[in-house]
Motif scaffolding. Structure first.
Motif, PDB file in Angstrom:
ATOM      1  N   PHE A  80       0.820  -1.209   0.000  1.00 45.79           N
ATOM      2  CA  PHE A  80       0.000   0.000   0.000  1.00 45.79           C
ATOM      3  C   PHE A  80       0.852   1.257   0.000  1.00 45.79           C
ATOM      4  CE2 PHE A  80      -2.601  -3.230   2.209  1.00 45.79           C
ATOM      5  CZ  PHE A  80      -3.678  -3.264   1.340  1.00 45.79           C
ATOM      6  N   GLN A  81       0.498   2.200  -0.859  1.00 41.47           N
ATOM      7  CA  GLN A  81       1.159   3.492  -0.876  1.00 41.47           C
ATOM      8  C   GLN A  81       0.630   4.390   0.235  1.00 41.47           C
ATOM      9  OE1 GLN A  81       3.821   4.297  -2.894  1.00 41.47           O
ATOM     10  NE2 GLN A  81       3.692   2.127  -3.423  1.00 41.47           N
ATOM     11  N   LYS A  82      -0.583   4.127   0.693  1.00 37.77           N
ATOM     12  CA  LYS A  82      -1.181   4.862   1.809  1.00 37.77           C
ATOM     13  C   LYS A  82      -1.444   3.889   2.940  1.00 37.77           C
ATOM     14  CE  LYS A  82      -3.508   8.113  -1.312  1.00 37.77           C
ATOM     15  NZ  LYS A  82      -4.825   8.618  -1.790  1.00 37.77           N
ATOM     16  N   ASP A  83      -1.044   4.263   4.139  1.00 38.15           N
ATOM     17  CA  ASP A  83      -1.138   3.385   5.295  1.00 38.15           C
ATOM     18  C   ASP A  83      -2.596   3.140   5.681  1.00 38.15           C
ATOM     19  OD1 ASP A  83      -0.784   1.972   7.611  1.00 38.15           O
ATOM     20  OD2 ASP A  83       0.381   3.504   8.655  1.00 38.15           O
ATOM     21  N   PRO A  84      -3.035   1.872   5.701  1.00 34.23           N
ATOM     22  CA  PRO A  84      -4.416   1.556   6.076  1.00 34.23           C
ATOM     23  C   PRO A  84      -4.617   1.370   7.583  1.00 34.23           C
ATOM     24  CG  PRO A  84      -3.338  -0.436   5.346  1.00 34.23           C
ATOM     25  CD  PRO A  84      -2.310   0.675   5.218  1.00 34.23           C
ATOM     26  N   SER A  85      -3.570   1.585   8.390  1.00 37.55           N
ATOM     27  CA  SER A  85      -3.676   1.395   9.840  1.00 37.55           C
ATOM     28  C   SER A  85      -4.773   2.279  10.427  1.00 37.55           C
ATOM     29  CB  SER A  85      -2.354   1.743  10.535  1.00 37.55           C
ATOM     30  OG  SER A  85      -1.308   0.958  10.059  1.00 37.55           O
ATOM     31  N   SER A  86      -5.490   1.746  11.393  1.00 37.69           N
ATOM     32  CA  SER A  86      -6.557   2.525  12.014  1.00 37.69           C
ATOM     33  C   SER A  86      -6.951   1.925  13.359  1.00 37.69           C
ATOM     34  CB  SER A  86      -7.786   2.588  11.103  1.00 37.69           C
ATOM     35  OG  SER A  86      -8.261   1.288  10.799  1.00 37.69           O
ATOM     36  N   ILE A  87      -7.701   2.714  14.104  1.00 33.03           N
ATOM     37  CA  ILE A  87      -8.382   2.246  15.306  1.00 33.03           C
ATOM     38  C   ILE A  87      -9.870   2.412  15.033  1.00 33.03           C
ATOM     39  CG2 ILE A  87      -8.875   2.715  17.739  1.00 33.03           C
ATOM     40  CD1 ILE A  87      -6.185   1.547  17.480  1.00 33.03           C
ATOM     41  N   SER A  88     -10.640   1.376  15.312  1.00 34.08           N
ATOM     42  CA  SER A  88     -12.081   1.448  15.091  1.00 34.08           C
ATOM     43  C   SER A  88     -12.823   1.317  16.415  1.00 34.08           C
ATOM     44  CB  SER A  88     -12.540   0.343  14.139  1.00 34.08           C
ATOM     45  OG  SER A  88     -12.028   0.553  12.844  1.00 34.08           O
ATOM     46  N   ALA A  89     -13.837   2.152  16.569  1.00 36.02           N
ATOM     47  CA  ALA A  89     -14.713   2.104  17.738  1.00 36.02           C
ATOM     48  C   ALA A  89     -16.151   2.192  17.252  1.00 36.02           C
ATOM     49  CB  ALA A  89     -14.401   3.255  18.697  1.00 36.02           C
ATOM     50  N   LEU A  90     -17.061   1.519  17.916  1.00 34.84           N
ATOM     51  CA  LEU A  90     -18.461   1.591  17.525  1.00 34.84           C
ATOM     52  C   LEU A  90     -18.942   3.039  17.607  1.00 34.84           C
ATOM     53  CD1 LEU A  90     -19.963  -1.536  19.330  1.00 34.84           C
ATOM     54  CD2 LEU A  90     -19.002  -1.381  17.028  1.00 34.84           C
ATOM     55  N   LYS A  91     -19.764   3.438  16.671  1.00 36.60           N
ATOM     56  CA  LYS A  91     -20.280   4.811  16.671  1.00 36.60           C
ATOM     57  C   LYS A  91     -21.000   5.135  17.979  1.00 36.60           C
ATOM     58  CE  LYS A  91     -20.733   5.793  11.721  1.00 36.60           C
ATOM     59  NZ  LYS A  91     -19.828   6.956  11.721  1.00 36.60           N
ATOM     60  N   THR A  92     -21.608   4.127  18.571  1.00 31.42           N
ATOM     61  CA  THR A  92     -22.335   4.345  19.821  1.00 31.42           C
ATOM     62  C   THR A  92     -21.414   4.684  20.991  1.00 31.42           C
ATOM     63  OG1 THR A  92     -22.279   1.949  20.184  1.00 31.42           O
ATOM     64  CG2 THR A  92     -24.268   2.854  19.174  1.00 31.42           C
ATOM     65  N   SER A  93     -20.107   4.447  20.828  1.00 27.75           N
ATOM     66  CA  SER A  93     -19.153   4.708  21.911  1.00 27.75           C
ATOM     67  C   SER A  93     -18.832   6.188  22.075  1.00 27.75           C
ATOM     68  CB  SER A  93     -17.844   3.951  21.666  1.00 27.75           C
ATOM     69  OG  SER A  93     -17.125   4.539  20.578  1.00 27.75           O
ATOM     70  N   GLY A  94     -19.028   6.961  21.005  1.00 22.60           N
ATOM     71  CA  GLY A  94     -18.668   8.378  21.044  1.00 22.60           C
ATOM     72  C   GLY A  94     -17.188   8.640  20.836  1.00 22.60           C
ATOM     73  N   ILE A  95     -16.409   7.589  20.597  1.00 18.49           N
ATOM     74  CA  ILE A  95     -14.970   7.738  20.357  1.00 18.49           C
ATOM     75  C   ILE A  95     -14.756   8.150  18.911  1.00 18.49           C
ATOM     76  CG2 ILE A  95     -12.755   6.512  20.250  1.00 18.49           C
ATOM     77  CD1 ILE A  95     -13.822   4.682  22.496  1.00 18.49           C
ATOM     78  N   LYS A  96     -14.162   9.333  18.696  1.00 18.97           N
ATOM     79  CA  LYS A  96     -13.994   9.869  17.356  1.00 18.97           C
ATOM     80  C   LYS A  96     -12.561  10.277  17.037  1.00 18.97           C
ATOM     81  CE  LYS A  96     -18.715  11.715  17.090  1.00 18.97           C
ATOM     82  NZ  LYS A  96     -19.533  12.944  16.883  1.00 18.97           N
ATOM     83  N   GLU A  97     -11.754  10.550  18.061  1.00 17.33           N
ATOM     84  CA  GLU A  97     -10.380  11.010  17.838  1.00 17.33           C
ATOM     85  C   GLU A  97      -9.472  10.456  18.929  1.00 17.33           C
ATOM     86  OE1 GLU A  97     -10.021  15.332  18.449  1.00 17.33           O
ATOM     87  OE2 GLU A  97     -12.177  15.300  18.887  1.00 17.33           O
ATOM     88  N   PRO A  98      -8.143  10.569  18.736  1.00 19.44           N
ATOM     89  CA  PRO A  98      -7.214   9.932  19.682  1.00 19.44           C
ATOM     90  C   PRO A  98      -7.449  10.273  21.149  1.00 19.44           C
ATOM     91  CG  PRO A  98      -6.030  10.602  17.723  1.00 19.44           C
ATOM     92  CD  PRO A  98      -7.429  11.132  17.565  1.00 19.44           C
ATOM     93  N   LYS A  99      -7.748  11.521  21.457  1.00 25.51           N
ATOM     94  CA  LYS A  99      -7.906  11.898  22.867  1.00 25.51           C
ATOM     95  C   LYS A  99      -9.070  11.162  23.534  1.00 25.51           C
ATOM     96  CE  LYS A  99     -10.725  16.078  22.060  1.00 25.51           C
ATOM     97  NZ  LYS A  99     -11.953  15.566  22.674  1.00 25.51           N
ATOM     98  N   ASP A 100     -10.025  10.710  22.726  1.00 23.97           N
ATOM     99  CA  ASP A 100     -11.172   9.983  23.273  1.00 23.97           C
ATOM    100  C   ASP A 100     -10.796   8.589  23.767  1.00 23.97           C
ATOM    101  OD1 ASP A 100     -12.782  12.155  22.586  1.00 23.97           O
ATOM    102  OD2 ASP A 100     -13.263  11.317  20.617  1.00 23.97           O
ATOM    103  N   LEU A 101      -9.591   8.130  23.395  1.00 26.16           N
ATOM    104  CA  LEU A 101      -9.149   6.791  23.797  1.00 26.16           C
ATOM    105  C   LEU A 101      -8.510   6.774  25.185  1.00 26.16           C
ATOM    106  CD1 LEU A 101      -7.609   5.667  20.390  1.00 26.16           C
ATOM    107  CD2 LEU A 101      -9.723   4.800  21.415  1.00 26.16           C
ATOM    108  N   ILE A 102      -8.213   7.940  25.724  1.00 28.60           N
ATOM    109  CA  ILE A 102      -7.623   8.011  27.059  1.00 28.60           C
ATOM    110  C   ILE A 102      -8.562   7.342  28.077  1.00 28.60           C
ATOM    111  CG2 ILE A 102      -6.841   9.533  28.923  1.00 28.60           C
ATOM    112  CD1 ILE A 102      -4.986   9.518  26.517  1.00 28.60           C
ATOM    113  N   GLY A 103      -8.001   6.418  28.847  1.00 28.20           N
ATOM    114  CA  GLY A 103      -8.790   5.713  29.850  1.00 28.20           C
ATOM    115  C   GLY A 103      -9.600   4.551  29.301  1.00 28.20           C
TER     116      GLY A 103
END
Length: 297
Positions: A80-103
């Motif tokens: 891949f020329q573009k990195d497909p790495s990601s973190i996925s969270a259910l939409k119902t979790s409200g997690i949308k960006e890295p800071k939301d993963l704290i805790g």
């Protein structure tokens, strides 16, 4: 006879390899190729170095770490020329960006942990405040049932599968925060490169043809992929493979190209953030020779 161990389970992540085999591209190069499944606990570098398999796919930063430890492996192409790495969270979790993963509790893989930690560091966030746990199987059950808050994914793999099962997700991509790396890097040993460069070139050439064909014929590629994995519905496989068009080839249509500048930037970022001890000579990390030979006119 040639063998390659994939960095993950035998799914559509590696469809170009299946296409190369099923369409006879490897056979045309005189190669009889077998595929070995990987996974979160697979010791791919060790298996390639020991000769259990001839080639492997792994994240580029893991090749850098191996070279740092004086292990003689080298990248020869990237998927891949573009990195497909990601973190996925259910939409119902409200997690949308890295800071939301704290805790939160996140299922993590060895191939994605460095991009994630580097992203946290770049944003001034402390990744130690995230509870990383290893995969148990493929991770879907734990996420769907709320045992974990998020999981390491590749945008071409788990998110479409979760969506198809009725679990829409929010996706956090290190790429969106300026971290560029290479996943699914094709590599082998210095020894094989030195002793049998024709074999390496033949393998890269046939693999390139497989991925080029995949990009042009995702429906056919999905059917060929299903000979190796039928866990998902065909329409889901087709949808996943259509994503490849924007990820696999360079603007001028080449497969496998490794950008020296991207490697330099990746090393600098990893060293700056303490994730790599020191920068290495580019020729120790990868060789462009085989991809160049494939596209030499």
């Amino acid at each position: 006879k040639v063998s390659i161990q994939m960095q993950w389970f035998l799914n559509s992540n590696f469809a170009g390899y299946y296409v190369a085999k099923e369409k006879g591209f490897y056979e045309k190069e005189g190669l009889e190729v077998s595929f070995v499944e990987g996974g979160p606990t697979a010791t791919i570098v060790e298996n390639v170095v020991s000769g259990k398999v001839d080639f492997g796919t792994i994240a580029m930063h893991r090749i850098m770490q191996a070279r740092q430890d004086n292990i003689g492996v080298k990248a020869i192409a990237v998927t891949f020329q573009k990195d497909p790495s990601s973190i996925s969270a259910l939409k119902t979790s409200g997690i949308k960006e890295p800071k939301d993963l704290i805790g939160k509790t996140v299922i993590m893989s060895p191939n994605v942990v460095i991009p994630v930690k580097a992203t946290f560091s770049k944003l001034g966030l402390n990744s130690d405040k995230v509870k990383f746990v290893p995969f148990k199987g493929k991770g879907f059950k734990e996420l769907k049932e709320g045992e974990v808050d998020a999981m390491a994914t590749f945008i071409i793999n788990e998110p479409p599968l979760l969506e198809a099962d009725g679990f829409p997700v929010n996706i956090i991509r290190p790429l969106d925060y300026g971290f560029e790396s290479y996943q699914f890097t094709l590599f082998t040993t210095d020894l094989l490169i030195q002793e049998n460069p024709k074999l390496v070139e033949s393998f890269v050439r046939a693999t390139a043809r497989g991925f080029e064909h995949l990009v042009d014929h995702p429906d056919e590629a999905a059917d060929l992929t299903r000979r190796y994995n039928q866990e998902t519905k065909r329409d889901v496989d087709v949808a996943r493979l259509k994503i490849y068009k924007d990820l696999v080839l360079t603007p001028d249509g080449r497969f496998g190209f490794i950008d020296p500048q991207k490697i330099e930037l990746l090393q600098h970022m990893l060293v700056t953030q303490g994730l790599l001890k020191k920068s290495l000579p580019l020729e120790d990390i990868f060789t462009p020779d085989f991809v160049e030979a494939v596209y030499r006119r």
